[in-house]
Write a protein that holds these residues in place. Structure first.
Motif: not given
Length: 395
Positions: A234-242, A255-257, A284-287, A300-304
């Protein structure tokens, strides 16, 4: 120095002992010096370099020297593995836990003394091609499994709990690296597709992912994972488990990472870092970079782009990352011969120093009773460097 040996090597050693009264076995040829270093050094033995400060610990900014202890060299503490990953210091036991993703085992290493050798043993005989490991705030081991395509936790009574194995009704890819946020006990992990291979897990079913032509015999020798684990990407993600209810949430998208790998928090948990290992650039300009995000309401917010991960005009490949107590980032780096090893960035994203190693570094952690020993996994080998800084976080 501990060495991982196979059954044939063990039998050969036994036979040579039997024949010792009549035949003296020839000694192994000496290991040639590595041309990575200048001057060349031999990594074998207890004295890896006769030069101090170590010429392979390179300061690029005066501030880096404040993190170093000049009277100790880089030590090779383990050799002969398959592909070493997920080093995690178990403080109560004073041992280092690490994964061998190729051999599908986990090891425990009692670190060597300053002038002695350590002790290596098998921690789990079958780890389902485990990769990343960490500890939660209760000291329980959390592990990413490529083969079963899940994240698990070992409870204090020895039982195993499944933390995550699917998202939106679809199985995970191959969880890679994992950390815990001590502020809320949440578990964070990356889920690229690096482990859906014959070597580090099991391939996808015919027509999917790593098996597009269907020629791979994807059910051969993997009866349990094929029955229970995922068969398609499936699409790759970064996950958080509560940490309270166990709910899994995709906090960062492809798109984020793109192609996420390593991850960590700043010492105050106000910044989240993640490495992207996609080759070249995309829409997305990713490298191959390290991304930084502000933590806002636990997300997480405000990617840079924290740093471009360039070294001598080469875009290095970032992998595992860890922060020290001063907020510096230590990141495993693969790339051209002589440049690979570990890169160290200050909190502003400036490259201040590096550790030159004979192989690319896949993952690293701080360990030792004082948490000032940097352990660096480099393919089949692991290296250690004593520092004048300490690791932040739980592992």
């Amino acid at each position: 120095m501990p060495t991982l040996t196979g059954r044939r090597t063990f039998l050969a050693a036994g036979l040579s002992m039997v024949a010792a009264s009549t035949v003296k076995a020839a000694s192994a040829p000496p290991e040639p010096p590595s041309t990575v270093s200048s001057p060349p050094r031999s990594w074998s033995g207890r004295a890896p370099t006769a030069f101090l400060p170590d010429p392979d610990v390179i300061s690029l900014d005066p501030s880096f020297k404040d993190l170093l202890f000049p009277n100790t060299p880089i030590q090779r503490v383990l050799t002969g593995g398959g592909w070493l990953e997920g080093p995690t210091w178990l403080g109560e036991a004073r041992i280092l836990l690490l994964s061998d993703t190729i051999r599908s085992q986990q090891y425990r290493l009692i670190p060597p003394a300053e002038s002695g050798e350590g002790s290596l043993s098998v921690f789990r005989q079958e780890s389902y091609h485990s990769n990343g490991n960490t500890l939660d705030t209760q000291g329980r081991i959390i592990t990413c499994e490529h083969d079963m395509r899940r994240v698990i936790r070992w409870e204090h009574d020895g039982s195993c709990s499944v933390i995550a194995d699917s998202f939106n009704g679809k199985p995970l890819n191959s969880p890679n690296d994992v950390i815990v946020n001590p502020l809320d006990n949440s578990i964070w992990f990356t889920d690229p597709a690096y482990g859906d291979t014959l070597i580090e897990g099991h391939p996808d079913s015919p027509g999917n992912g790593a098996n597009p032509t269907g020629k791979l015999r994807w059910t051969l020798g993997t009866e349990v994972p094929v029955q229970f684990a995922g068969h398609a990407r499936q699409a790759v993600h970064i996950f958080r488990v509560d940490g309270q209810n166990g709910q899994i949430k995709a906090v960062l998208s492809p798109e984020d990472v793109p192609s996420p790998n390593g991850l960590c928090f700043s010492p105050d948990q106000k910044i989240f870092y993640a490495t992207g290992t996609v080759s070249g650039s995309s829409q997305s300009g990713a490298q191959r970079v390290i991304y930084a995000f502000d933590m806002v309401d636990g997300l997480p917010r405000n990617r840079r782009v924290f740093c471009s991960f360039m070294l001598e005009n080469h875009n290095m490949i970032p992998d595992g990352i860890r922060a020290d107590v001063f907020g510096n980032l230590w990141c495993g780096a693969s790339g051209p011969f002589g440049l690979a090893g570990v890169l160290c960035y200050n909190p502003a994203g400036k490259l201040i120093g590096r550790i030159r190693l004979p192989f690319g570094c896949s993952n690293l952690t701080f360990g030792g009773p004082k948490r000032n020993e940097l352990y660096m996994c480099c393919g089949s080998q692991m290296f250690r460097l004593l520092l004048e800084t300490q690791g932040a976080g739980l592992s």
